[in-house]
Write a protein that holds these residues in place. Structure first.
Motif, short mmCIF file in Angstrom:
data_model
loop_
_atom_site.label_atom_id
_atom_site.label_comp_id
_atom_site.label_asym_id
_atom_site.label_seq_id
_atom_site.Cartn_x
_atom_site.Cartn_y
_atom_site.Cartn_z
N GLY A 171 0.82 -1.21 0.00
CA GLY A 171 0.00 0.00 0.00
C GLY A 171 0.85 1.26 0.00
O GLY A 171 1.81 1.39 -0.74
N GLY A 172 0.53 2.13 0.95
CA GLY A 172 1.22 3.43 0.90
C GLY A 172 2.44 3.49 1.78
O GLY A 172 2.96 4.57 2.04
N SER A 173 2.99 2.35 2.19
CA SER A 173 4.09 2.48 3.14
C SER A 173 5.28 3.13 2.45
O SER A 173 5.56 2.91 1.29
CB SER A 173 4.46 1.16 3.78
N GLN A 174 5.97 3.96 3.24
CA GLN A 174 7.00 4.85 2.70
C GLN A 174 8.38 4.22 2.80
O GLN A 174 8.83 3.86 3.89
CB GLN A 174 6.93 6.15 3.50
N PRO A 175 9.10 4.08 1.68
CA PRO A 175 10.47 3.56 1.77
C PRO A 175 11.38 4.59 2.43
O PRO A 175 11.10 5.78 2.42
CB PRO A 175 10.88 3.34 0.32
N LEU A 176 12.49 4.14 3.01
CA LEU A 176 13.49 5.06 3.54
C LEU A 176 14.10 5.87 2.41
O LEU A 176 14.35 7.06 2.53
CB LEU A 176 14.60 4.27 4.27
N GLY A 177 14.36 5.20 1.28
CA GLY A 177 14.93 5.90 0.15
C GLY A 177 14.99 5.07 -1.12
O GLY A 177 14.43 3.96 -1.17
N ASP A 189 12.32 -3.33 -7.08
CA ASP A 189 11.58 -2.07 -7.27
C ASP A 189 12.40 -0.82 -6.92
O ASP A 189 11.85 0.30 -6.92
CB ASP A 189 10.26 -2.09 -6.46
N GLY A 190 13.70 -0.99 -6.63
CA GLY A 190 14.56 0.18 -6.40
C GLY A 190 14.38 0.83 -5.04
O GLY A 190 15.00 1.86 -4.76
N SER A 191 13.54 0.26 -4.19
CA SER A 191 13.33 0.89 -2.88
C SER A 191 14.26 0.30 -1.83
O SER A 191 14.74 -0.82 -1.96
CB SER A 191 11.88 0.66 -2.42
N GLU A 192 14.50 1.10 -0.79
CA GLU A 192 15.30 0.59 0.34
C GLU A 192 14.62 0.99 1.63
O GLU A 192 14.17 2.13 1.79
CB GLU A 192 16.71 1.16 0.31
N GLY A 193 14.52 0.03 2.55
CA GLY A 193 14.02 0.31 3.87
C GLY A 193 12.57 0.74 3.90
O GLY A 193 11.87 0.69 2.89
N CYS A 194 12.15 1.17 5.09
CA CYS A 194 10.77 1.63 5.31
C CYS A 194 10.75 2.58 6.48
O CYS A 194 11.58 2.47 7.39
CB CYS A 194 9.87 0.42 5.60
N VAL A 195 9.83 3.54 6.44
CA VAL A 195 9.69 4.52 7.53
C VAL A 195 8.25 4.53 8.00
O VAL A 195 7.34 4.55 7.18
CB VAL A 195 10.07 5.94 7.04
#
Ligand code: GLN
Length: 268
Positions: A171-177, A189-195
């Motif tokens: 869903g809308g969870s935000q990656p760290l970067g 998907d090029g994402s790292e981590g989560c905030v």
């Protein structure tokens, strides 16, 4: 001013120097005259969600996660969720990050239930592909290992990763970067981590915080603000940290792994 830092499972989950993250927080606070009480929270220890300002948990092998997951869920889980919902800062690295998602499916296919703080789940690549980990080569073929470089808020974070788990944000969870080099969450998907609120989950080992001083200060600021309202952190001399960051970036550039693009280096 004083902060209470809860260090989860120091004797089980401190792979790849993650203990250095605790030392970094303590030192960067001490340079500003801020006391830090570090509570080692092992299996069986309980957490007072109103008292703890920051929580740190490091990495570990699947076998280590098996040791702590029941305690994380049933002994500490409610208090950790309460503290994070109330704005406590948190830094969960690799195995710790995975167990703060909904679940982690290990290399052998066993599902370890997580805290669901991060709206994400993790599956070991070997469980996805059915790869038997009976040789070093096969074991290595399903792991993301090496330098990890991440774009974070117009800055660059740098560290080291070594994991078989692939994390998928929901869903809308935000990656760290965004990944600049390395595998990060899932090498897809090029994402790292989560905030989530002031909780940061990441695959950055190394330890990460000594060579990413802005991220360390971001966590300190969040923890202080929860306890004391808005607090301005005095600048400190980060000459060594910046040099270590720069060196790590050079090393990452020297051993190219799927570089996206090189950011004009704002030190993270
Ligand atoms: N055991 C997990 C994995 O392989 C986490 C590894 C770690 O913390 N370095 O993905």
């Amino acid at each position: 001013m004083k902060l209470v830092l809860g260090y989860l499972y120091p004797s089980v989950m401190s792979q790849y120097g993650d203990r250095g993250n605790v030392l970094t927080i303590v030192k960067r606070c001490a340079w500003r005259g801020i006391d830090v009480e570090v509570d080692d929270l092992e299996v069986g220890d309980r957490i007072d969600p109103d008292r703890v300002d920051m929580l740190l948990v490091g990495g570990g092998a699947d076998s280590h996660q098996r040791v702590v997951c029941e305690d994380m869920l049933n002994v500490k889980g409610k208090a950790i969720r309460q503290a994070v919902s109330a704005g406590a800062a948190a830094f969960a690295v690799c195995a710790g990050y995975q167990l703060w998602g909904h679940y982690y499916r290990t290399a052998s296919g066993e599902e370890l239930a997580g805290l669901g703080i991060f709206d994400a789940h993790t599956v070991h690549r070997a469980a996805q592909t059915g790869t038997r980990l009976d040789t070093i080569t096969r074991a290595g073929s399903v792991r993301a290992v090496g330098n990890l470089v991440v774009e974070w808020n117009k800055a660059v974070l740098v560290g080291f990763e070594n994991h078989g788990g692939r994390t998928y944000l929901r869903g809308g969870s935000q990656p760290l970067g965004r990944i600049l080099a390395g595998g990060g969450n899932n090498s897809e998907d090029g994402s790292e981590g989560c905030v989530y609120r002031n909780a940061v989950g990441t695959y950055l080992h190394g330890p990460a915080l000594p060579k990413n001083p802005a991220l360390a200060d971001h966590l300190i600021q969040a923890a202080l603000s929860r306890r004391y309202g808005s607090v301005a952190l005095e600048p400190v001399d980060d000459g060594l940290e910046v040099a270590a960051h720069q060196r790590a970036l050079e090393q990452a550039a020297a051993k190219p792994r799927r570089w996206k693009r090189l950011w004009s280096d704002g030190v993270g």
